[in-house]
Design a protein around this motif. Structure first.
Motif, PDB file in Angstrom:
ATOM      1  N   VAL A  14     -11.114  -8.843  -9.781  1.00  0.00           N
ATOM      2  CA  VAL A  14      -9.672  -8.883  -9.555  1.00  0.00           C
ATOM      3  C   VAL A  14      -9.122  -7.466  -9.399  1.00  0.00           C
ATOM      4  O   VAL A  14      -8.284  -7.193  -8.541  1.00  0.00           O
ATOM      5  N   SER A  15      -9.639  -6.525 -10.214  1.00  0.00           N
ATOM      6  CA  SER A  15      -9.179  -5.137 -10.151  1.00  0.00           C
ATOM      7  C   SER A  15      -9.489  -4.511  -8.805  1.00  0.00           C
ATOM      8  O   SER A  15      -8.674  -3.785  -8.228  1.00  0.00           O
ATOM      9  N   ILE A  16     -10.707  -4.801  -8.291  1.00  0.00           N
ATOM     10  CA  ILE A  16     -11.112  -4.248  -7.005  1.00  0.00           C
ATOM     11  C   ILE A  16     -10.241  -4.798  -5.883  1.00  0.00           C
ATOM     12  O   ILE A  16      -9.759  -4.067  -5.025  1.00  0.00           O
ATOM     13  N   VAL A  17     -10.017  -6.123  -5.918  1.00  0.00           N
ATOM     14  CA  VAL A  17      -9.174  -6.756  -4.899  1.00  0.00           C
ATOM     15  C   VAL A  17      -7.759  -6.201  -4.965  1.00  0.00           C
ATOM     16  O   VAL A  17      -7.140  -5.889  -3.941  1.00  0.00           O
ATOM     17  N   PHE A  18      -7.258  -6.018  -6.203  1.00  0.00           N
ATOM     18  CA  PHE A  18      -5.912  -5.473  -6.381  1.00  0.00           C
ATOM     19  C   PHE A  18      -5.824  -4.051  -5.834  1.00  0.00           C
ATOM     20  O   PHE A  18      -4.872  -3.693  -5.148  1.00  0.00           O
ATOM     21  N   ALA A  19      -6.858  -3.245  -6.124  1.00  0.00           N
ATOM     22  CA  ALA A  19      -6.879  -1.866  -5.634  1.00  0.00           C
ATOM     23  C   ALA A  19      -6.936  -1.834  -4.119  1.00  0.00           C
ATOM     24  O   ALA A  19      -6.274  -1.014  -3.479  1.00  0.00           O
ATOM     25  N   GLN A  20      -7.739  -2.755  -3.548  1.00  0.00           N
ATOM     26  CA  GLN A  20      -7.838  -2.830  -2.090  1.00  0.00           C
ATOM     27  C   GLN A  20      -6.492  -3.206  -1.474  1.00  0.00           C
ATOM     28  O   GLN A  20      -6.073  -2.641  -0.467  1.00  0.00           O
ATOM     29  N   ASP A  21      -5.829  -4.175  -2.111  1.00  0.00           N
ATOM     30  CA  ASP A  21      -4.520  -4.603  -1.610  1.00  0.00           C
ATOM     31  C   ASP A  21      -3.521  -3.459  -1.665  1.00  0.00           C
ATOM     32  O   ASP A  21      -2.738  -3.245  -0.732  1.00  0.00           O
ATOM     33  N   ASN A  22      -3.532  -2.709  -2.781  1.00  0.00           N
ATOM     34  CA  ASN A  22      -2.620  -1.577  -2.921  1.00  0.00           C
ATOM     35  C   ASN A  22      -2.900  -0.515  -1.870  1.00  0.00           C
ATOM     36  O   ASN A  22      -1.978   0.082  -1.311  1.00  0.00           O
ATOM     37  N   PHE A  23      -4.185  -0.257  -1.605  1.00  0.00           N
ATOM     38  CA  PHE A  23      -4.564   0.747  -0.609  1.00  0.00           C
ATOM     39  C   PHE A  23      -4.084   0.315   0.770  1.00  0.00           C
ATOM     40  O   PHE A  23      -3.497   1.113   1.511  1.00  0.00           O
ATOM     41  N   GLU A  24      -4.304  -0.943   1.106  1.00  0.00           N
ATOM     42  CA  GLU A  24      -3.882  -1.432   2.433  1.00  0.00           C
ATOM     43  C   GLU A  24      -2.362  -1.441   2.567  1.00  0.00           C
ATOM     44  O   GLU A  24      -1.827  -1.104   3.620  1.00  0.00           O
ATOM     45  N   LYS A  25      -1.664  -1.816   1.491  1.00  0.00           N
ATOM     46  CA  LYS A  25      -0.197  -1.798   1.535  1.00  0.00           C
ATOM     47  C   LYS A  25       0.313  -0.377   1.730  1.00  0.00           C
ATOM     48  O   LYS A  25       1.262  -0.138   2.475  1.00  0.00           O
ATOM     49  N   SER A  26      -0.333   0.569   1.041  1.00  0.00           N
ATOM     50  CA  SER A  26       0.044   1.971   1.192  1.00  0.00           C
ATOM     51  C   SER A  26      -0.210   2.436   2.622  1.00  0.00           C
ATOM     52  O   SER A  26       0.606   3.142   3.212  1.00  0.00           O
ATOM     53  N   LEU A  27      -1.327   2.001   3.194  1.00  0.00           N
ATOM     54  CA  LEU A  27      -1.656   2.367   4.569  1.00  0.00           C
ATOM     55  C   LEU A  27      -0.686   1.716   5.551  1.00  0.00           C
ATOM     56  O   LEU A  27      -0.272   2.334   6.543  1.00  0.00           O
ATOM     57  N   ASP A  28      -0.285   0.475   5.268  1.00  0.00           N
ATOM     58  CA  ASP A  28       0.666  -0.226   6.132  1.00  0.00           C
ATOM     59  C   ASP A  28       2.024   0.478   6.180  1.00  0.00           C
ATOM     60  O   ASP A  28       2.753   0.367   7.165  1.00  0.00           O
ATOM     61  N   SER A  29       2.347   1.206   5.121  1.00  0.00           N
ATOM     62  CA  SER A  29       3.649   1.874   5.062  1.00  0.00           C
ATOM     63  C   SER A  29       3.702   3.130   5.933  1.00  0.00           C
ATOM     64  O   SER A  29       4.775   3.666   6.182  1.00  0.00           O
ATOM     65  N   VAL A  30       2.539   3.584   6.399  1.00  0.00           N
ATOM     66  CA  VAL A  30       2.485   4.792   7.211  1.00  0.00           C
ATOM     67  C   VAL A  30       2.975   4.480   8.626  1.00  0.00           C
ATOM     68  O   VAL A  30       2.379   3.676   9.335  1.00  0.00           O
ATOM     69  N   GLN A  31       4.052   5.133   9.033  1.00  0.00           N
ATOM     70  CA  GLN A  31       4.609   4.920  10.366  1.00  0.00           C
ATOM     71  C   GLN A  31       4.749   6.216  11.163  1.00  0.00           C
ATOM     72  O   GLN A  31       4.785   6.190  12.394  1.00  0.00           O
ATOM     73  N   THR A  32       4.838   7.351  10.474  1.00  0.00           N
ATOM     74  CA  THR A  32       5.044   8.645  11.134  1.00  0.00           C
ATOM     75  C   THR A  32       4.055   9.668  10.592  1.00  0.00           C
ATOM     76  O   THR A  32       3.373   9.420   9.588  1.00  0.00           O
ATOM     77  N   LEU A  33       4.021  10.838  11.225  1.00  0.00           N
ATOM     78  CA  LEU A  33       3.159  11.913  10.738  1.00  0.00           C
ATOM     79  C   LEU A  33       3.602  12.385   9.359  1.00  0.00           C
ATOM     80  O   LEU A  33       2.761  12.779   8.532  1.00  0.00           O
ATOM     81  N   ASP A  34       4.906  12.359   9.070  1.00  0.00           N
ATOM     82  CA  ASP A  34       5.390  12.710   7.728  1.00  0.00           C
ATOM     83  C   ASP A  34       4.875  11.713   6.700  1.00  0.00           C
ATOM     84  O   ASP A  34       4.541  12.089   5.570  1.00  0.00           O
ATOM     85  N   ASP A  35       4.794  10.442   7.088  1.00  0.00           N
ATOM     86  CA  ASP A  35       4.279   9.414   6.185  1.00  0.00           C
ATOM     87  C   ASP A  35       2.808   9.661   5.846  1.00  0.00           C
ATOM     88  O   ASP A  35       2.343   9.296   4.766  1.00  0.00           O
ATOM     89  N   VAL A  36       2.081  10.261   6.784  1.00  0.00           N
ATOM     90  CA  VAL A  36       0.663  10.559   6.542  1.00  0.00           C
ATOM     91  C   VAL A  36       0.521  11.508   5.359  1.00  0.00           C
ATOM     92  O   VAL A  36      -0.325  11.317   4.478  1.00  0.00           O
TER      93      VAL A  36
END
Length: 212
Positions: A14-36
């Motif tokens: 569950v922890s691994i899946v949660f961490a993966q979800d958090n990582f993907e959500k964080s990546l999904d929030s990237v829209q601009t070079l400043d977001d990077v």
């Protein structure tokens, strides 16, 4: 004991899946070079960088797939044991230029010798000689091995005094002209091998998911 091990295994999964979800959500929030920049501040263990794909220079299957993606889309590639994501940040067209040159070194020849060679090169070119052959014979740097070909370049890639007449000169393919950069003792005969082209480029965030 078995129940404890099973509970621990479930918790870790569950922890691994949660961490993966958090990582993907964080990546999904990237829209601009400043977001990077913000993304890497929040995900310090993640390894990655912004890379540029150019329609003329890159012909791999991966490049073709990325050019087919919309801005904001991401695609993952399973590079065992870690997953690598490519997220499109920007898509645009940019002017590129293509020339061939005969370079003459002012540290090794006088300006009179240089002008005499340039006059000869330009006369032979106008008589019908191949510029590739002339560059191979007269050019004084590594471009001689490529028949003078400088490849595709955009404004900002080369010396500004070299680029300026090419970018602003309204030359068409096969036009021949000279460029002088006295401060670095660089002198050129230049041929426009192709006219300016707007070439597709894509800026992509390439990032590898951190190990758990």
């Amino acid at each position: 004991m078995f129940k404890f091990l099973l509970s621990t295994l479930i918790f870790l999964s569950v922890s691994i899946v949660f961490a993966q979800d958090n990582f993907e959500k964080s990546l999904d929030s990237v829209q601009t070079l400043d977001d990077v920049t913000i993304f890497f501040e929040k995900n310090k263990k993640a390894k990655g960088k912004v890379i540029v794909f150019n329609k003329v220079k890159h012909h791999t299957r991966m490049a073709e797939a990325i050019f087919g993606m919309r801005v904001g889309a991401k695609k993952s590639f399973s590079d065992a044991p870690q997953k690598t994501y490519y997220k499109v940040i920007e898509k645009y067209k940019i002017p590129y230029y293509k020339v061939s040159v005969v370079f003459l070194d002012g540290n090794k020849k006088s300006i009179d010798e240089i002008n005499a060679i340039r006059k000869k090169v330009m006369a032979k070119y106008r008589e019908g000689y191949m510029f590739t052959d002339l560059a191979s014979q007269y050019s004084m740097d590594e471009t001689a091995k490529r028949g003078g070909d400088m490849g595709w370049f955009k404004e900002g890639d080369l010396h500004p005094e070299f680029e300026k007449p090419i970018v602003n000169g309204n030359y068409v393919a096969d036009d021949i002209f000279t460029i002088d950069i006295p401060e670095i003792k660089a002198y050129y005969v230049v041929v426009m091998t192709q006219e300016q082209q707007l070439i597709d480029e894509v800026k992509v965030l390439k990032v590898t998911e951190p190990r758990k």
